[in-house]
Scaffold this active site. Structure first.
Site, PDB file in Angstrom:
ATOM      1  N   TYR A   1       0.858  -1.195   0.000  1.00 18.39           N
ATOM      2  CA  TYR A   1       0.000   0.000   0.000  1.00 18.39           C
ATOM      3  C   TYR A   1       0.878   1.222   0.000  1.00 18.39           C
ATOM      4  O   TYR A   1       1.781   1.335   0.828  1.00 18.39           O
ATOM      5  CB  TYR A   1      -0.929   0.030   1.227  1.00 18.39           C
ATOM      6  CG  TYR A   1      -2.369   0.008   0.784  1.00 18.39           C
ATOM      7  CD1 TYR A   1      -2.907   1.093   0.098  1.00 18.39           C
ATOM      8  CD2 TYR A   1      -3.184  -1.096   1.001  1.00 18.39           C
ATOM      9  CE1 TYR A   1      -4.209   1.080  -0.366  1.00 18.39           C
ATOM     10  CE2 TYR A   1      -4.487  -1.124   0.546  1.00 18.39           C
ATOM     11  CZ  TYR A   1      -5.009  -0.028  -0.143  1.00 18.39           C
ATOM     12  OH  TYR A   1      -6.277  -0.064  -0.611  1.00 18.39           O
TER      13      TYR A   1
ATOM     14  N   GLU B   1      -0.337   4.833  -0.679  1.00 19.24           N
ATOM     15  CA  GLU B   1      -1.110   6.054  -0.965  1.00 19.24           C
ATOM     16  C   GLU B   1      -0.207   7.278  -0.874  1.00 19.24           C
ATOM     17  O   GLU B   1       0.632   7.373   0.023  1.00 19.24           O
ATOM     18  CB  GLU B   1      -2.262   6.185   0.035  1.00 19.24           C
ATOM     19  CG  GLU B   1      -3.425   5.269  -0.310  1.00 19.24           C
ATOM     20  CD  GLU B   1      -4.563   5.396   0.682  1.00 19.24           C
ATOM     21  OE1 GLU B   1      -4.391   6.026   1.740  1.00 19.24           O
ATOM     22  OE2 GLU B   1      -5.639   4.832   0.393  1.00 19.24           O
TER      23      GLU B   1
ATOM     24  N   ARG C   1      -2.043  -2.932 -18.561  1.00 19.03           N
ATOM     25  CA  ARG C   1      -3.315  -2.208 -18.568  1.00 19.03           C
ATOM     26  C   ARG C   1      -3.244  -1.078 -17.547  1.00 19.03           C
ATOM     27  O   ARG C   1      -3.074  -1.327 -16.352  1.00 19.03           O
ATOM     28  CB  ARG C   1      -4.409  -3.203 -18.180  1.00 19.03           C
ATOM     29  CG  ARG C   1      -5.811  -2.836 -18.508  1.00 19.03           C
ATOM     30  CD  ARG C   1      -6.621  -4.100 -18.738  1.00 19.03           C
ATOM     31  NE  ARG C   1      -6.274  -4.653 -20.031  1.00 19.03           N
ATOM     32  CZ  ARG C   1      -6.774  -4.214 -21.183  1.00 19.03           C
ATOM     33  NH1 ARG C   1      -7.661  -3.256 -21.202  1.00 19.03           N
ATOM     34  NH2 ARG C   1      -6.387  -4.754 -22.317  1.00 19.03           N
TER      35      ARG C   1
END
Ligand SMILES: *Cc1c(COP(=O)(O)O)cnc(C)c1O
Length: 433
Positions: A55, A57, A236
């Site tokens: 993670y 952020e 992608r």
């Protein structure tokens, strides 16, 4: 708990079989959907890596979680390589895909119900360019510009006239099914004249823009969005490039780059997909090599060869041909108005993957349109050259001219399989191990 060290083959034979089947489908058919490509093993490996566990952020060196020193290196590399590839002042690699990248730009620069201009969907615009079923058309006031009815080309004088009347806050240049070159300088002049932001969406043509095979909008436009999985041949994902200064808000609290970054996070998204962003870095590294420019040139040569073969066989193409990686067959003169779906199905049976598409001023409907969109990025990666494109074009013509003849379709299927066997996909590498 299952053994963490077991392979997918053992842990989940059902999905294992599905992946294998999809690999075989890709190997045995000709992929002509212009938004698709075939990524390198290195890109696959980065996507399948332990970076998916983290993670992170925030942005490099300004994260909300600990333990991001390594992730920062990967994201920094992706940004640095993208800047070099396009000559961009500022890059954000975190958008999950092309649509969220566009959403973030709208969120950063427009207020609800503000007016913007984008290319009409039937004429080759994207859903996120103001379609009435998309957030872009529901939350903002889209005034669509269209191609000329006769030439099916963009008419910049006409767009300028329309812009002077509509007074948009933003004008979007970009395509998803327009087969000719875009004049980004002309778009910029219109934006300057009416006082609009210039947003360019190069999702389809980014590889061509990065290598100079198509003009690059980055020196002109305020903001440029792209996907990373089409001609850039990466994972992608999405990306936003922009100028640092906001030309309409020079003394504002945030500059343009800061507005874009905070619209992506925390405005719209949560944690970045670090495994995908590392794969973007890998792809950009590949795109910076000289071979990638040769690849992009070959994409355009292959598209021309396919277009010429089809026109020789009596097919009409939107705007009379192609300058880029894609073309759209108009089925009208073959008596197949509104039959795009049937043609797509017949070609599928023959091992040729395409998508039905609307044509300018579509006489059918979005579900039963009168066009077929074809593109060459994936087959060019596979190694097809002009002579293979001729075989593919002749095969397409045979199928469309004999839509109800199962025997013809079967014989084309055999030819296509033979052609594909000469260009194996992912040879000597077991993507499942
Ligand atoms: C493909 C495409 C998008 C959307 O990308 P997704 O990754 O499918 O969300 C946006 N704009 C244009 C012009 C496209 O061609």
């Amino acid at each position: 708990m299952t053994d963490m060290m077991d392979s997918i083959e053992k842990i989940d034979p059902e999905i294992y079989r599905i992946i294998k089947k999809e690999r075989d489908r890709l190997s045995d058919g000709v992929e002509l959907i212009p938004s698709e490509n075939v990524v390198s093993i290195a890109v696959l490996q980065a996507m399948g890596s332990v970076l998916t566990n983290k993670y992170s952020e925030g942005y490099p060196h300004k994260r909300y979680y600990g333990g991001n020193e390594i992730i920062d290196m990967a994201e920094d590399l992706a940004i640095e390589r993208a800047k070099k590839l396009f000559g961009a002042e500022h890059v954000n690699v975190q958008p999950y895909s092309g649509s969220p990248a566009n959403q973030a730009v709208f969120f950063a620069l427009l207020n609800l119900n503000d007016t913007f201009m984008g290319l009409d969907l039937n004429a080759g615009g994207h859903l996120t360019h103001g379609s009435s079923v998309n957030f872009s058309g529901k939350q903002y006031n889209c005034v669509a510009y269209n191609v000329d009815k006769e030439t099916e080309l963009l008419d910049y004088d006409q767009i300028k006239k329309q812009a002077k009347k509509a007074k948009p806050k933003l004008i979007l240049s970009g395509l998803t099914a327009y087969p000719r070159k875009l004049d980004f300088k002309a778009f910029q002049e219109i934006c300057d004249e009416v006082g609009a932001y210039h947003m360019s969406d190069i999702a389809h043509i980014a590889g061509l823009c990065a290598t100079g095979v198509h003009e690059n909008p980055v020196p002109y436009a305020d903001v440029v969005t792209t996907t990373t999985h089409k001609t850039l041949r990466g994972p992608r994902g999405g990306m936003i490039m922009c100028k640092i200064e906001d030309k309409f808000d020079k003394n504002g609290k945030k500059n343009l780059a800061q507005k874009i970054d905070s619209a992506v996070f925390p405005g719209l998204q949560g944690g970045p997909h670090d495994h995908v962003n590392a794969a973007k870095a890998v792809a950009f590294g590949e795109d910076l090599r000289p071979e990638f420019k040769d690849y992009c040139k070959q994409i355009v040569k292959n598209a021309k060869a396919l277009a010429d073969t089809l026109m020789d066989k009596g097919f009409e193409l939107v705007a009379g041909g192609t300058d880029n990686h894609l073309m759209v067959i108009k089925l009208v003169n073959k008596g197949l108005t509104g039959k795009g779906k049937d043609v797509q199905t017949a070609l599928d049976e023959a091992g040729i993957t395409v998508n039905k598409n609307t044509i300018p001023y579509e006489p059918g409907s979005p579900f039963n349109p009168s066009g077929i969109r074809l593109g060459t990025p994936a087959v060019t990666t596979r190694g097809f050259k002009e002579s293979e494109m001729k075989v593919v074009g002749e095969s397409i013509a045979k199928v469309i001219d004999n839509l109800d003849d199962k025997k013809v379709i079967e014989s084309v299927r055999k030819d296509i399989l033979e052609l594909c066997k000469k260009f194996p996909l992912y040879p000597e590498f077991d993507i499942l191990k």
